[in-house]
Write an enzyme that holds these catalytic residues in place. Structure first.
Site, short mmCIF file in Angstrom:
data_model
loop_
_atom_site.label_atom_id
_atom_site.label_comp_id
_atom_site.label_asym_id
_atom_site.label_seq_id
_atom_site.Cartn_x
_atom_site.Cartn_y
_atom_site.Cartn_z
N HIS A 40 63.57 18.50 83.89
CA HIS A 40 64.31 17.31 84.36
C HIS A 40 63.29 16.30 84.87
O HIS A 40 62.53 16.60 85.81
CB HIS A 40 65.26 17.69 85.50
CG HIS A 40 66.30 18.68 85.07
ND1 HIS A 40 67.53 18.31 84.57
CD2 HIS A 40 66.27 20.04 85.04
CE1 HIS A 40 68.22 19.39 84.25
NE2 HIS A 40 67.48 20.46 84.53
N LYS A 124 73.01 19.37 74.92
CA LYS A 124 73.13 20.25 76.08
C LYS A 124 74.55 20.24 76.60
O LYS A 124 75.11 19.17 76.89
CB LYS A 124 72.17 19.75 77.18
CG LYS A 124 72.28 20.46 78.52
CD LYS A 124 71.64 21.84 78.49
CE LYS A 124 71.83 22.59 79.79
NZ LYS A 124 70.87 22.23 80.81
N HIS A 161 74.21 25.51 79.72
CA HIS A 161 74.19 25.95 81.11
C HIS A 161 75.29 27.00 81.19
O HIS A 161 76.48 26.67 81.18
CB HIS A 161 74.45 24.78 82.06
CG HIS A 161 74.35 25.21 83.50
ND1 HIS A 161 73.32 24.81 84.31
CD2 HIS A 161 75.11 26.04 84.24
CE1 HIS A 161 73.46 25.39 85.50
NE2 HIS A 161 74.56 26.13 85.49
N ASP A 272 62.88 24.41 83.97
CA ASP A 272 64.00 23.84 84.72
C ASP A 272 63.49 23.10 85.95
O ASP A 272 64.20 22.97 86.95
CB ASP A 272 65.02 24.91 85.11
CG ASP A 272 66.33 24.31 85.57
OD1 ASP A 272 66.60 23.15 85.25
OD2 ASP A 272 67.09 25.01 86.27
C1 NCD Z 1 69.18 20.97 87.76
C2 NCD Z 1 68.99 19.53 88.24
O1 NCD Z 1 68.67 19.31 89.41
O2 NCD Z 1 69.12 18.62 87.41
N1 NCD Z 1 69.36 21.82 88.91
C3 NCD Z 1 69.21 23.16 88.98
O3 NCD Z 1 69.51 23.76 90.02
N2 NCD Z 1 68.73 23.86 87.98
C4 NCD Z 1 70.32 21.07 86.81
C5 NCD Z 1 70.42 22.36 86.07
O4 NCD Z 1 69.66 22.64 85.14
O5 NCD Z 1 71.30 23.18 86.42
ZN ZN Z 2 68.07 22.35 84.20
#
Ligand code: NCD
Ligand code: ZN
Length: 369
Positions: A40, A124, A161, A272
């Protein structure tokens, strides 16, 4: 000297050489440059922090589309890619790989556009309400079967997810319930669908992937290999270990370590890494997400080394993801040395905020040079 004494000394010499050689190879390893198949980066000013951190570690990354508003079309993904590229530091090659955000309104025609795109690799699916910025996600997977049919037809990967969102389902059971209630029926209906179960956290998910054919793969994060729910909850709540899906019990951590280090190409690297400002994490209603980008490969090296499998890191980090996505493997190499390094306590973020990286202030035994 008699012949047997001579060969005895020759043997000693051989062993000395052997152990010296072994210690050199174990303290320095070279790998093909790794890729991150789940990251992200956010947008706007956040890119000043996230893009350099990720580009210093990885050659390519799947850039997740859960922006506000989400990245829903190939056109939007290509524009987002340009905003990311504008922040790649001089001298680094970084190839952002893009993904669309699946909504109830995604049109079946968008899938052939993904197929034809040079830079968009997948779509996604966030079940609506499952995690950060998932409000626009899919409300009921059966409503979008017409789009999934196109994914199967064009062999475009569906990234999932994998958690159900019903209020009454315990947070620790949400991944398993997703496998039983959503994923198994989905694969029955679309047996040729290519899919990645993202950031798996349970033995059940690992076994689900193992039991299906080569179209079904999974990414695993560094936090789910290195930690379990005790790290999150014992001795006080540690918000910087809070991510979704939530850390599970030790036995799940152990299974994830086993499959990640097994050399099975169905399991590959996806950090992630998800930036949230310190005050959004250390909050009465703290955000989900761990920021691991700055030390990602060293965190994985730590996990692999802890189970004596550092030699399996390259497949997991640098081969299997590219192979799954049908992209060429990278050609440059990186080197990791076994030298202690302490992860910084905090990093600057946005104009005047901080991020606390995963495992901040702790010492890792590997360093990327
Ligand atoms: C991710 C985010 O902050 O965008 N957060 C997380 O806890 N992994 C989103 C996700 O991949 O679930
Ligand atoms: Zn993620």
């Amino acid at each position: 000297m008699c012949r047997s004494a001579l060969s005895f000394f020759a043997l000693i010499d051989y062993y000395q050489y052997y152990f010296l050689f072994e210690s050199i190879t174990l303290d320095t390893i070279s790998l093909i440059q790794p890729d991150d198949w789940h990251a992200h980066l956010r947008d706007g000013l956040a890119l000043q922090r996230t893009v350099p951190d990720l580009a210093k570690q990885f050659a390519r990354a799947i850039c997740m589309p859960n922006l506000v508003p989400p990245v829903k079309t190939v056109e939007e993904a290509l524009a987002y890619r340009q905003r990311i590229l504008a922040h790649v530091p001089e001298g680094l090659d970084f190839d952002p790989r893009m993904v669309l955000y699946f909504t109830d309104q995604t049109s079946p025609q968008e899938i052939s556009k993904i197929k034809d795109s040079e830079f968009v690799d997948a779509i996604k699916l966030y079940p609506a309400g499952a995690t950060t910025n998932s409000a626009n996600g899919v409300s009921d997977i059966r409503k979008v079967y017409a789009v999934i049919e196109q994914l199967e037809k064009h062999q475009v990967p569906l990234l999932l997810h994998g958690e159900v969102t019903h209020q009454h389902v315990d947070i620790f059971d949400r991944e398993k319930r997703f496998l039983d209630e959503v994923l198994a029926p989905l694969l029955k209906q679309f047996p040729q669908l290519r899919l990645v179960l993202e950031h798996i956290t349970t033995s059940e998910a690992a076994h689900f992937v193992l039991e299906h054919d080569r179209h079904v793969a999974a990414t695993i994060t560094p936090q789910h290999l290195l930690f379990n729910r005790n790290d999150l909850l014992v001795g006080g709540v540690k918000p910087h270990f809070y991510c979704l899906p939530i850390l599970k019990r030790l036995n799940h951590q152990q299974t994830l370590l086993e499959v990640a280090t097994s050399g099975n190409p169905k399991f590959f690297l996806g950090t992630d890494s998800a930036p949230h400002a310190q005050n959004a994490k250390e909050n009465a209603c703290g955000c989900a997400g761990c920021y691991s980008a700055p030390n990602a490969i060293e965190l994985y090296a730590q996990a692999f080394d802890q189970v004596g499998k550092i030699d399996r890191l390259e497949g997991f980090a640098s081969h299997f993801g590219a192979d799954f996505y049908g992209l060429p493997r990278n050609t440059k190499q990186i080197t990791l040395v076994k030298q202690p390094q302490t992860i910084v306590e905090s990093l600057d973020y946005l104009e005047d905020q901080k991020i606390i990286p995963l495992h901040a202030g702790q010492t890792l035994s590997w360093r990327k040079v």
